[in-house]
Design a protein around this motif. Structure first.
Motif, PDB file in Angstrom:
ATOM      1  N   LEU A  54       0.115   4.147  -2.641  1.00 47.46           N
ATOM      2  CA  LEU A  54      -0.398   5.415  -2.139  1.00 47.46           C
ATOM      3  C   LEU A  54       0.495   6.582  -2.554  1.00 47.46           C
TER       4      LEU A  54
ATOM      5  N   SER B 127       0.818  -1.214   0.000  1.00 48.35           N
ATOM      6  CA  SER B 127       0.000   0.000   0.000  1.00 48.35           C
ATOM      7  C   SER B 127       0.850   1.262   0.000  1.00 48.35           C
TER       8      SER B 127
ATOM      9  N   GLY C 259      -6.950   5.890   2.161  1.00 53.23           N
ATOM     10  CA  GLY C 259      -5.874   4.975   2.550  1.00 53.23           C
ATOM     11  C   GLY C 259      -5.982   4.561   4.000  1.00 53.23           C
TER      12      GLY C 259
END
Length: 398
Positions: A37, A33, A56
């Motif tokens: 992101l 992630s 997020g």
């Protein structure tokens, strides 16, 4: 007397801060992630970035479990009610809002302490942010167009799990001036590497795996009581400071600077200095919202220091052992203050290297002794451990 202290390193789930929850950065989701992101963040227009950060953070909460999502949703809904509109009686709504945050957090801590409720990811830290928002900003967030920024602040992925706890105004400023910088990105990756080394190599491998696996025993009761506390403190420091390094580095990849949370705390020369170095942002929150108001109203340093450290202790965990820990540190801070204020030779002694070394050693031992209260299962176990440590000072008892 047999000591019931923990083995070197102690448990993983130390308190409400939730080191287990922060391990998300060691999972496949966490590792994947972060680059996704960062890439999306720099591709999107600046107006959309706060919403991406909020999304997020929400994904991390879903990964933690739907119970975390429900608890966070309830708190965010309360904040929207209190801080969204521009109320005609702001002081009353501020009091109501703070009371609601306090009630929700106490209920959460009570459920953890009495019913074995699992710690929700970042809930202890977002409660501090919520208090700060209500106390210092009040209502009108929706009217001023700060909804997205506020959500991004509360759900900021790098600091969601274990902090550092940044102030809202500082976050807004960093978000506005965020620019891609290769040098900053390089430093960010280096900082994250340091963090992973602390968590994985020092805390995870050296302390938890190797030293705990050896199950060391010196055959000397005092050392067998003292060494686990030392190992527990090192493990605690390496894990929390390591995760904060990862958070600070991750935020820097987004072009944002967040405050430091640890600054060589075991090098502190007195207890006040220790709390300016350990868990700095939470200590500063406690100073601003508990210590200073109590000191202003009572004019009693002892009462203010005891009150602020009790609050800090119960913020970690609603239990007798953390209450005792807060009293222990609060009394220590008061003694340090009285020593510096009323002893005429205190300032002169600081000029001597030998005294500074002795002060450092005494502070370190005080902190290590306090770990007996938090590394053991209950107060009975803590007293048994402390009894062994203080036995050499009691004639005929060792």
């Amino acid at each position: 007397m047999a000591c019931v202290c923990l083995r070197l390193g102690g448990p993983r789930n130390y308190n409400s801060c939730g080191t287990d929850a922060s391990m998300v950065w060691l999972t496949t989701l966490g590792m994947l992630s972060m680059p996704v992101l960062v890439m999306l963040y720099w591709r999107l227009p600046s107006a959309w970035r706060p919403w991406l950060l909020a999304l997020g953070g929400a994904i991390l909460l879903v990964h933690d479990g739907w119970a975390s999502v429900a608890a966070w949703s309830a708190l965010l809904a309360w904040l929207a009610f209190i801080c969204g509109p521009q109320w005609r009686r702001p002081a009353l709504m501020q009091t109501l809002g703070l009371a609601g945050v306090l009630f929700a957090f106490l209920a959460y801590q009570y459920a953890k302490a009495s019913h074995g409720l699992a710690a929700y990811m970042g809930y202890a830290f977002v409660s501090l942010k919520a208090w700060h928002l209500i106390a210092e900003h009040g209502g009108g967030i929706a009217r001023d167009g700060r909804t997205g920024t506020t959500l991004g602040y509360l759900l900021f992925p790098p600091t969601l799990a274990v902090g550092p706890v940044q102030r809202h105004d500082a976050f807004r400023l960093e978000l506005l001036r965020a620019r891609w910088d290769r040098q900053l990105a390089s430093q960010a990756l280096q900082r994250m590497l340091y963090g992973y080394c602390k968590v994985v190599l020092l805390a995870g491998y050296l302390v938890s795996a190797k030293l705990n696996g050896l199950n060391l025993s010196t055959g000397h009761a005092w050392l067998d009581a003292y060494l686990p506390l030392l190992g527990y403190g090192l493990n605690l420091y390496w894990q929390f400071s390591g995760y904060c390094d990862i958070a600070i580095g991750f935020a820097a990849l987004l072009g944002m600077r967040v405050p430091e949370n640890f600054h060589f705390p075991f090098a502190a020369r007195n207890l006040s200095d220790f709390w300016r170095r350990w868990h700095i942002t939470v200590s500063e929150w406690c100073r601003d919202f508990v210590f200073r108001p109590l000191l202003t109203r009572t004019r009693q340093y002892l009462f203010a220091s005891l009150g602020s450290m009790i609050v800090l202790g119960l913020w970690h965990e609603l239990s007798s052992r953390y209450l005792a820990w807060g009293l222990f540190h609060g009394a220590g801070l008061a003694i340090v203050h009285l020593w510096g204020k009323h002893m005429p030779w205190a300032e002169q002694l600081r000029r001597y290297a030998l005294w500074r070394a002795f002060s450092w050693f005494l502070t370190l031992q005080f902190v290590i002794l306090s770990f007996a209260l938090t590394s053991t299962a209950d107060l009975h176990a803590a007293w048994a451990c402390l009894a062994v440590l203080f036995a050499p000072l009691l004639p005929g008892s060792y």
